[in-house]
Design a protein around this motif. Structure first.
Motif, PDB file in Angstrom:
ATOM      1  N   PHE A 117       0.828  -1.206   0.000  1.00  0.00           N
ATOM      2  CA  PHE A 117       0.000   0.000   0.000  1.00  0.00           C
ATOM      3  C   PHE A 117       0.867   1.262   0.000  1.00  0.00           C
ATOM      4  CE2 PHE A 117      -2.270   3.371   2.259  1.00  0.00           C
ATOM      5  CZ  PHE A 117      -3.439   3.448   1.516  1.00  0.00           C
ATOM      6  N   PHE A 118       1.883   1.276   0.861  1.00  0.00           N
ATOM      7  CA  PHE A 118       2.760   2.434   0.976  1.00  0.00           C
ATOM      8  C   PHE A 118       3.539   2.668  -0.321  1.00  0.00           C
ATOM      9  CE2 PHE A 118       6.907   4.273   2.162  1.00  0.00           C
ATOM     10  CZ  PHE A 118       6.469   5.487   2.667  1.00  0.00           C
ATOM     11  N   ARG A 119       4.050   1.588  -0.903  1.00  0.00           N
ATOM     12  CA  ARG A 119       4.846   1.720  -2.132  1.00  0.00           C
ATOM     13  C   ARG A 119       4.001   2.123  -3.337  1.00  0.00           C
ATOM     14  NH1 ARG A 119       8.733  -3.550  -1.463  1.00  0.00           N
ATOM     15  NH2 ARG A 119      10.229  -2.577  -0.055  1.00  0.00           N
ATOM     16  N   MET A 120       2.827   1.535  -3.463  1.00  0.00           N
ATOM     17  CA  MET A 120       1.983   1.798  -4.635  1.00  0.00           C
ATOM     18  C   MET A 120       1.222   3.108  -4.523  1.00  0.00           C
ATOM     19  SD  MET A 120       0.392  -1.915  -5.626  1.00  0.00           S
ATOM     20  CE  MET A 120      -0.509  -1.215  -6.992  1.00  0.00           C
ATOM     21  N   GLN A 121       0.835   3.449  -3.318  1.00  0.00           N
ATOM     22  CA  GLN A 121      -0.008   4.613  -3.060  1.00  0.00           C
ATOM     23  C   GLN A 121      -1.165   4.695  -4.065  1.00  0.00           C
ATOM     24  OE1 GLN A 121       2.243   8.203  -2.455  1.00  0.00           O
ATOM     25  NE2 GLN A 121       3.438   7.261  -0.832  1.00  0.00           N
ATOM     26  N   PRO A 122      -1.999   3.642  -4.071  1.00  0.00           N
ATOM     27  CA  PRO A 122      -3.112   3.619  -5.031  1.00  0.00           C
ATOM     28  C   PRO A 122      -4.141   4.708  -4.749  1.00  0.00           C
ATOM     29  CG  PRO A 122      -3.290   1.816  -3.473  1.00  0.00           C
ATOM     30  CD  PRO A 122      -1.994   2.498  -3.185  1.00  0.00           C
ATOM     31  N   VAL A 123      -4.883   5.062  -5.778  1.00  0.00           N
ATOM     32  CA  VAL A 123      -5.935   6.072  -5.666  1.00  0.00           C
ATOM     33  C   VAL A 123      -7.270   5.325  -5.612  1.00  0.00           C
ATOM     34  CG1 VAL A 123      -7.049   8.021  -6.804  1.00  0.00           C
ATOM     35  CG2 VAL A 123      -4.558   7.747  -6.919  1.00  0.00           C
ATOM     36  N   PHE A 124      -8.126   5.741  -4.688  1.00  0.00           N
ATOM     37  CA  PHE A 124      -9.402   5.070  -4.491  1.00  0.00           C
ATOM     38  C   PHE A 124     -10.556   6.027  -4.712  1.00  0.00           C
ATOM     39  CE2 PHE A 124      -6.280   3.032  -1.688  1.00  0.00           C
ATOM     40  CZ  PHE A 124      -6.292   1.760  -2.238  1.00  0.00           C
TER      41      PHE A 124
END
Length: 166
Positions: A47-54
């Protein structure tokens, strides 16, 4: 889009909000506290590395649970795990809930086959609707319903056996 959804919350806030959910999904899937600890860390590292947008909070929760399930599957299906014989997984004092009934439910749930265990966990402990479970696990809603029904029956039988053993 929900007014209360905050996209840029700190990782600490998100971990605090979802730590119980992610850990319990991992524990339910792997039946191992050590593996659940590793999966918990891996999920939030991803989660921290990808920092996806929701789109919203529900989307974030679904993503985190799906990631936890994927990580747990990798652990359970790993070659290493298949080649090793675990020591006694449930020592007497290793993991206890507050009541005898909670312990019995946990033991019965862990004794179920994986497909029933994860569906029951997501439905009852994470309060996810059948449609969302279906999407997360990539199975039909009717399959989720059947697995819930069969899982409940298996739990009922296991809990009856436990009651007779006392």
């Amino acid at each position: 889009m929900a007014d209360t959804f905050v996209q840029d919350e700190s990782i600490e806030t998100i971990i605090q909000r979802y730590k119980g959910t992610i850990y319990s999904v991992a524990l339910s899937y792997t039946k191992s506290r050590d593996d659940a600890d590793d999966i918990f860390q891996e999920v939030f590292l991803i989660f921290f590395r990808m920092q996806p947008v929701f789109n919203d909070e529900e989307h974030r929760k679904a993503w985190l649970i799906r990631t936890a399930i994927n990580c747990a599957k990798r652990v359970v299906d790993s070659t290493y795990r298949k080649r090793t014989v675990p020591l006694d997984e449930m020592e007497e004092d290793s993991f206890q809930f507050q009541t005898k009934e909670e312990n019995a439910v946990y033991v019965a749930l862990q004794a179920l086959p994986e497909k029933y265990r994860i569906v029951l966990h997501l439905f009852y402990f994470e309060d996810l609707p059948i449609e969302q479970i279906s999407k997360m696990l990539d199975i039909k809603p009717s399959t989720v319903k059947v697995q819930l029904m069969r899982g409940r029956e298996m739990m009922k039988e296991k809990l009856k056996e436990e009651a007779y053993d006392d």
